[in-house]
Design a protein around this motif. Structure first.
Motif, PDB file in Angstrom:
ATOM      1  N   LYS A 241     -27.412  -0.480   8.339  1.00 20.22           N
ATOM      2  CA  LYS A 241     -27.823  -0.951   9.655  1.00 20.22           C
ATOM      3  C   LYS A 241     -28.615  -2.249   9.474  1.00 20.22           C
ATOM      4  CE  LYS A 241     -29.235   2.117  12.560  1.00 20.22           C
ATOM      5  NZ  LYS A 241     -30.067   3.151  13.220  1.00 20.22           N
ATOM      6  N   TYR A 242     -28.363  -3.225  10.338  1.00 18.86           N
ATOM      7  CA  TYR A 242     -29.045  -4.514  10.249  1.00 18.86           C
ATOM      8  C   TYR A 242     -29.922  -4.741  11.483  1.00 18.86           C
ATOM      9  CZ  TYR A 242     -26.238  -5.800   6.222  1.00 18.86           C
ATOM     10  OH  TYR A 242     -25.665  -5.830   4.979  1.00 18.86           O
ATOM     11  N   LEU A 243     -31.009  -5.477  11.267  1.00 16.24           N
ATOM     12  CA  LEU A 243     -31.897  -5.849  12.364  1.00 16.24           C
ATOM     13  C   LEU A 243     -31.557  -7.259  12.830  1.00 16.24           C
ATOM     14  CD1 LEU A 243     -35.321  -4.645  10.912  1.00 16.24           C
ATOM     15  CD2 LEU A 243     -33.918  -3.476  12.599  1.00 16.24           C
ATOM     16  N   LYS A 244     -31.230  -7.395  14.100  1.00 20.22           N
ATOM     17  CA  LYS A 244     -30.886  -8.712  14.629  1.00 20.22           C
ATOM     18  C   LYS A 244     -32.082  -9.648  14.638  1.00 20.22           C
ATOM     19  CE  LYS A 244     -27.093  -7.095  17.566  1.00 20.22           C
ATOM     20  NZ  LYS A 244     -26.578  -6.983  18.952  1.00 20.22           N
ATOM     21  N   GLU A 245     -33.294  -9.094  14.807  1.00 24.15           N
ATOM     22  CA  GLU A 245     -34.465  -9.961  14.956  1.00 24.15           C
ATOM     23  C   GLU A 245     -34.865 -10.662  13.671  1.00 24.15           C
ATOM     24  OE1 GLU A 245     -36.275  -5.694  15.285  1.00 24.15           O
ATOM     25  OE2 GLU A 245     -34.397  -6.691  15.769  1.00 24.15           O
ATOM     26  N   VAL A 246     -34.297 -10.286  12.525  1.00 25.45           N
ATOM     27  CA  VAL A 246     -34.645 -10.999  11.299  1.00 25.45           C
ATOM     28  C   VAL A 246     -33.807 -12.258  11.127  1.00 25.45           C
ATOM     29  CG1 VAL A 246     -35.335  -8.857  10.161  1.00 25.45           C
ATOM     30  CG2 VAL A 246     -33.039  -9.757   9.772  1.00 25.45           C
ATOM     31  N   GLU A 247     -32.835 -12.485  12.002  1.00 29.52           N
ATOM     32  CA  GLU A 247     -31.981 -13.657  11.897  1.00 29.52           C
ATOM     33  C   GLU A 247     -32.306 -14.662  13.003  1.00 29.52           C
ATOM     34  OE1 GLU A 247     -29.890 -14.337   9.540  1.00 29.52           O
ATOM     35  OE2 GLU A 247     -30.105 -12.422   8.497  1.00 29.52           O
ATOM     36  N   PRO A 248     -32.659 -15.899  12.660  1.00 29.17           N
ATOM     37  CA  PRO A 248     -32.847 -16.937  13.683  1.00 29.17           C
ATOM     38  C   PRO A 248     -31.504 -17.394  14.224  1.00 29.17           C
ATOM     39  CG  PRO A 248     -33.114 -17.870  11.501  1.00 29.17           C
ATOM     40  CD  PRO A 248     -32.917 -16.385  11.308  1.00 29.17           C
ATOM     41  N   SER A 249     -31.543 -18.190  15.287  1.00 28.62           N
ATOM     42  CA  SER A 249     -30.296 -18.650  15.903  1.00 28.62           C
ATOM     43  C   SER A 249     -30.299 -20.169  16.033  1.00 28.62           C
ATOM     44  CB  SER A 249     -30.104 -18.009  17.279  1.00 28.62           C
ATOM     45  OG  SER A 249     -31.177 -18.349  18.150  1.00 28.62           O
ATOM     46  N   LEU A 250     -29.087 -20.738  16.138  1.00 27.64           N
ATOM     47  CA  LEU A 250     -28.900 -22.166  16.362  1.00 27.64           C
ATOM     48  C   LEU A 250     -28.309 -22.387  17.741  1.00 27.64           C
ATOM     49  CD1 LEU A 250     -27.281 -23.389  13.009  1.00 27.64           C
ATOM     50  CD2 LEU A 250     -29.569 -23.926  13.840  1.00 27.64           C
ATOM     51  N   ASN A 251     -28.675 -23.509  18.378  1.00 29.07           N
ATOM     52  CA  ASN A 251     -28.037 -23.834  19.648  1.00 29.07           C
ATOM     53  C   ASN A 251     -26.652 -24.424  19.393  1.00 29.07           C
ATOM     54  OD1 ASN A 251     -28.693 -26.357  18.677  1.00 29.07           O
ATOM     55  ND2 ASN A 251     -29.559 -27.118  20.595  1.00 29.07           N
ATOM     56  N   VAL A 252     -25.910 -24.649  20.462  1.00 31.19           N
ATOM     57  CA  VAL A 252     -24.522 -25.116  20.348  1.00 31.19           C
ATOM     58  C   VAL A 252     -24.451 -26.464  19.645  1.00 31.19           C
ATOM     59  CG1 VAL A 252     -22.470 -25.806  21.637  1.00 31.19           C
ATOM     60  CG2 VAL A 252     -23.806 -23.825  22.386  1.00 31.19           C
ATOM     61  N   ASP A 253     -25.405 -27.362  19.938  1.00 32.41           N
ATOM     62  CA  ASP A 253     -25.390 -28.705  19.348  1.00 32.41           C
ATOM     63  C   ASP A 253     -25.940 -28.735  17.927  1.00 32.41           C
ATOM     64  OD1 ASP A 253     -24.362 -29.786  21.693  1.00 32.41           O
ATOM     65  OD2 ASP A 253     -26.368 -30.032  22.569  1.00 32.41           O
ATOM     66  N   LYS A 254     -26.414 -27.609  17.451  1.00 32.90           N
ATOM     67  CA  LYS A 254     -26.964 -27.484  16.097  1.00 32.90           C
ATOM     68  C   LYS A 254     -28.084 -28.493  15.818  1.00 32.90           C
ATOM     69  CE  LYS A 254     -22.935 -25.288  14.082  1.00 32.90           C
ATOM     70  NZ  LYS A 254     -21.962 -25.242  12.972  1.00 32.90           N
TER      71      LYS A 254
END
Length: 276
Positions: free
Chosen positions: A152-165
């Protein structure tokens, strides 16, 4: 000599840690037990994940790591024994290995199935210790459980990028003993996204436009001590775990304050990096 480490949210007041150690020694006298931490915030999976990720790799291959966080057995919280990066981990399948397994694929995962031979309301003592001692004697994972494919993985440990990076949206992953704020934004993600561009880190009202390698790099030691900005200076660094950390130079949460208190940051609060 086998090494068994303990990471729990048991604290130091109660009998739990002593009982676990005593049971291990009753099973195997010739073993070394190492406390990583018993001060994890109660049931705090991401905090425990960060601590174990940055501690386990300092131990020899073959070490056995018991992680006693949110370990009550339920239909949604099974018990696991995992071989990963040459180390054994015994824990609940609640996402606690997310930070490690996001970078290194587990070699083997078994769902522990010895519970029908154990009566317990203290699974770390009665189940995890039994499995750890079995492994310490040279036993195999297949004896204590059935093989499964995924953790099982925790989503909150991964940051995100916007579309334009050009923007990373991260969160506060951990607050250390000094009140320093560790984000879930790694140096690798920062470098791969930024590609040398200028940037602004925003955390509530705090702003940063430079990331240092060490705390002292933020201090201009060429200026006379009485005139230089030192104690209380805000800064961002790549910490020893290679995550972006927001800090106060020589902070003390009980006196001059800390990054957490002065910036008003708590676990899971948003951190944004905007590249120009």
């Amino acid at each position: 000599m086998a090494i068994i480490t303990l990471t729990t949210d048991f604290g130091e007041k109660d009998h739990f840690v002593g009982a676990v150690k005593g049971t291990i020694y009753s099973e195997i006298e010739d073993v070394r037990i190492v406390d990583i931490s018993h001060s994890v915030s109660p049931f705090h999976i991401t905090e425990a994940s960060y601590i174990i990720k940055n501690a386990y790799k300092c131990f020899p291959k073959g070490s056995i790591h018991i992680i006693g966080i949110d370990s009550e057995l339920t239909p949604e919280n099974k018990h696991l024994a995992v071989l990963l990066d040459g180390h054994y981990f015994i824990c609940a399948n609640n996402g606690i290995l997310s930070l490690i397994a996001s970078e290194i694929k587990p070699d083997k995962i078994v769902e522990i199935n010895i519970h029908n031979t154990v009566e317990t309301n203290f699974p770390v003592l009665d189940v995890f210790v039994r499995v750890a001692c079995h492994l310490a004697r040279g036993g195999t994972l297949e004896v204590v459980g059935k093989t499964i494919e995924n953790l099982k993985y925790l989503k909150e440990v991964e940051p995100s990028l916007n579309v334009d990076k050009n923007q990373i949206i991260g969160h506060v992953l951990y607050i250390d003993n000094y009140g320093n704020v560790v984000t879930n934004i790694s140096r690798k993600l920062f470098d791969n996204t930024g590609k040398g561009r200028s940037y602004t880190i925003t955390a509530r009202t705090a702003r940063f436009t430079e990331i240092f390698e060490t705390y002292s790099d933020a201090i201009n030691f060429k200026v006379e001590k009485e005139k230089r900005e030192e104690d209380g200076k805000k800064l961002a660094i790549f910490n020893s775990a290679n995550y972006i950390e927001l800090a106060i130079y020589k902070s003390n949460p009980s006196t001059v304050g800390s990054a957490s208190t002065l910036f008003g940051l708590e676990l899971r609060d948003t951190i944004t990096i905007k590249f120009e």
